[in-house]
Design a protein around this motif. Structure first.
Motif, PDB file in Angstrom:
ATOM      1  N   UNK A  77       0.858  -1.185   0.000  1.00 29.44           N
ATOM      2  CA  UNK A  77       0.000   0.000   0.000  1.00 29.44           C
ATOM      3  C   UNK A  77       0.892   1.232   0.000  1.00 29.44           C
ATOM      4  N   UNK A  78       0.379   2.329  -0.522  1.00 27.21           N
ATOM      5  CA  UNK A  78       1.152   3.568  -0.529  1.00 27.21           C
ATOM      6  C   UNK A  78       1.216   4.135   0.883  1.00 27.21           C
ATOM      7  N   UNK A  79       2.386   4.628   1.257  1.00 26.81           N
ATOM      8  CA  UNK A  79       2.528   5.184   2.602  1.00 26.81           C
ATOM      9  C   UNK A  79       3.788   6.004   2.739  1.00 26.81           C
ATOM     10  N   UNK A  80       3.990   6.570   3.925  1.00 24.66           N
ATOM     11  CA  UNK A  80       5.156   7.398   4.189  1.00 24.66           C
ATOM     12  C   UNK A  80       6.435   6.560   4.167  1.00 24.66           C
ATOM     13  N   UNK A  81       7.540   7.220   3.861  1.00 29.72           N
ATOM     14  CA  UNK A  81       8.840   6.541   3.858  1.00 29.72           C
ATOM     15  C   UNK A  81       9.663   7.055   5.035  1.00 29.72           C
ATOM     16  N   UNK A  82       9.869   6.202   6.016  1.00 26.76           N
ATOM     17  CA  UNK A  82      10.638   6.579   7.196  1.00 26.76           C
ATOM     18  C   UNK A  82      12.022   5.924   7.156  1.00 26.76           C
ATOM     19  N   UNK A  83      13.001   6.639   7.666  1.00 28.91           N
ATOM     20  CA  UNK A  83      14.334   6.079   7.804  1.00 28.91           C
ATOM     21  C   UNK A  83      14.724   6.092   9.281  1.00 28.91           C
ATOM     22  N   UNK A  84      15.600   5.169   9.635  1.00 29.53           N
ATOM     23  CA  UNK A  84      16.081   5.096  11.009  1.00 29.53           C
ATOM     24  C   UNK A  84      17.272   6.034  11.196  1.00 29.53           C
ATOM     25  N   UNK A  85      17.352   6.621  12.363  1.00 27.92           N
ATOM     26  CA  UNK A  85      18.480   7.489  12.698  1.00 27.92           C
ATOM     27  C   UNK A  85      18.785   7.332  14.177  1.00 27.92           C
ATOM     28  N   UNK A  86      20.066   7.222  14.503  1.00 24.86           N
ATOM     29  CA  UNK A  86      20.488   7.105  15.907  1.00 24.86           C
ATOM     30  C   UNK A  86      21.410   8.275  16.245  1.00 24.86           C
ATOM     31  N   UNK A 104      10.871  11.104   8.562  1.00 24.85           N
ATOM     32  CA  UNK A 104      10.725  11.347   7.134  1.00 24.85           C
ATOM     33  C   UNK A 104      11.425  12.646   6.740  1.00 24.85           C
ATOM     34  N   UNK A 105      12.128  13.242   7.720  1.00 29.37           N
ATOM     35  CA  UNK A 105      12.878  14.471   7.471  1.00 29.37           C
ATOM     36  C   UNK A 105      14.070  14.515   8.414  1.00 29.37           C
ATOM     37  N   UNK A 106      15.188  13.971   7.974  1.00 30.17           N
ATOM     38  CA  UNK A 106      16.352  13.840   8.846  1.00 30.17           C
ATOM     39  C   UNK A 106      16.864  15.187   9.351  1.00 30.17           C
TER      40      UNK A 106
END
Length: 248
Positions: A77-86, A104-106
């Motif tokens: 399904x279409x959805x937001x693209x999240x990335x992991x950040x530590x 979704x906005x580093x």
């Protein structure tokens, strides 16, 4: 520390508040999406996804919502693209702090985390500056008064690594993250319902804080935990002064 520091207690109270305002569902949704995107979309073949879904059900997240979020993460399904950040750094009293985010906005997240550290006298460090002080571990906690012999026997039979008794009489079953769900389920089947169960970054040692350092560090931890992009905040801080009041 072993999951029973003042910060751990505050986090449990905050989790109840977050649940009321829906924030916990947002965090759980992001975890499910990222787990489904970075591994198999089938929880039977993806331990991280299985754990995320289990946590969502434990928080009473509706099954339809869980499945929809999983499908978004898997690209069905279409959805937001999240990335992991530590992000890693030190608090005003020298305690190590590690912040796991999904964003979704580093650039926005970096700015918010940096602001929290600087506002409360902490210092944001480089990648790897404090992560070596923590171990990725499954922790299944039981309150004081739990039958230690019965817990030890059931834990060993379920495949746990260790049983640790804390100063307050509470006990933690330590387990390899890959075996977490199986061990937790085995303990529950043995009639030993845990007080809390999570896979976490567990400090290898603690930094004891008192007075102003303790108060400022708690404020920093709470400010970080309140950021929308933050999933988890870990610290090796130990707050010896029980008179330190929770803020927020």
């Amino acid at each position: 520390m072993a999951g029973h520091s003042k910060w751990a207690n505050i986090k449990h109270k905050k989790a109840a508040e977050d649940k009321k305002r829906g924030k916990i569902f947002s965090r759980l949704s992001r975890e499910i999406m990222v787990a489904a995107r970075t591994g198999s979309p089938d929880p039977d073949w993806n331990p991280r996804l299985r754990l995320a879904i289990d946590k969502a059900y434990a928080a009473n997240m509706p099954k339809d919502n869980v499945e929809r979020v999983r499908q978004k993460g898997a690209g069905e399904l279409e959805g937001e693209a999240y990335e992991e950040a530590r992000f890693e750094g030190y608090g005003p009293g020298g305690a190590a702090i590690m912040v796991d985010c999904m964003t979704d906005n580093r650039n926005r997240t970096v700015a918010e985390v940096r602001h929290a550290f600087s506002k409360h006298g902490g210092n944001l460090g480089t990648d790897g500056s404090v992560s070596f002080l923590f171990t990725y571990t499954g922790v299944i906690s039981y309150p004081a008064g739990t039958d230690e012999d019965a817990l030890m026997e059931a834990a060993l039979e379920a495949g746990a690594d260790e049983l640790e008794t804390n100063d307050d009489g509470s006990m933690d079953v330590l387990v390899d993250p890959e075996s977490f769900s199986a061990v937790r389920d085995g303990l529950i089947e043995a009639g030993l319902e845990p007080e809390a169960a999570e896979v976490t970054m567990r400090p290898q040692n603690t930094a004891e804080l008192t007075g102003e350092d303790a108060e400022r560090t708690l404020k920093l931890l709470e400010m970080l935990d309140d950021l929308d992009d933050v999933q988890n905040v870990y610290t090796n801080a130990s707050f010896a002064d029980e008179s330190v009041a929770a803020t927020g």
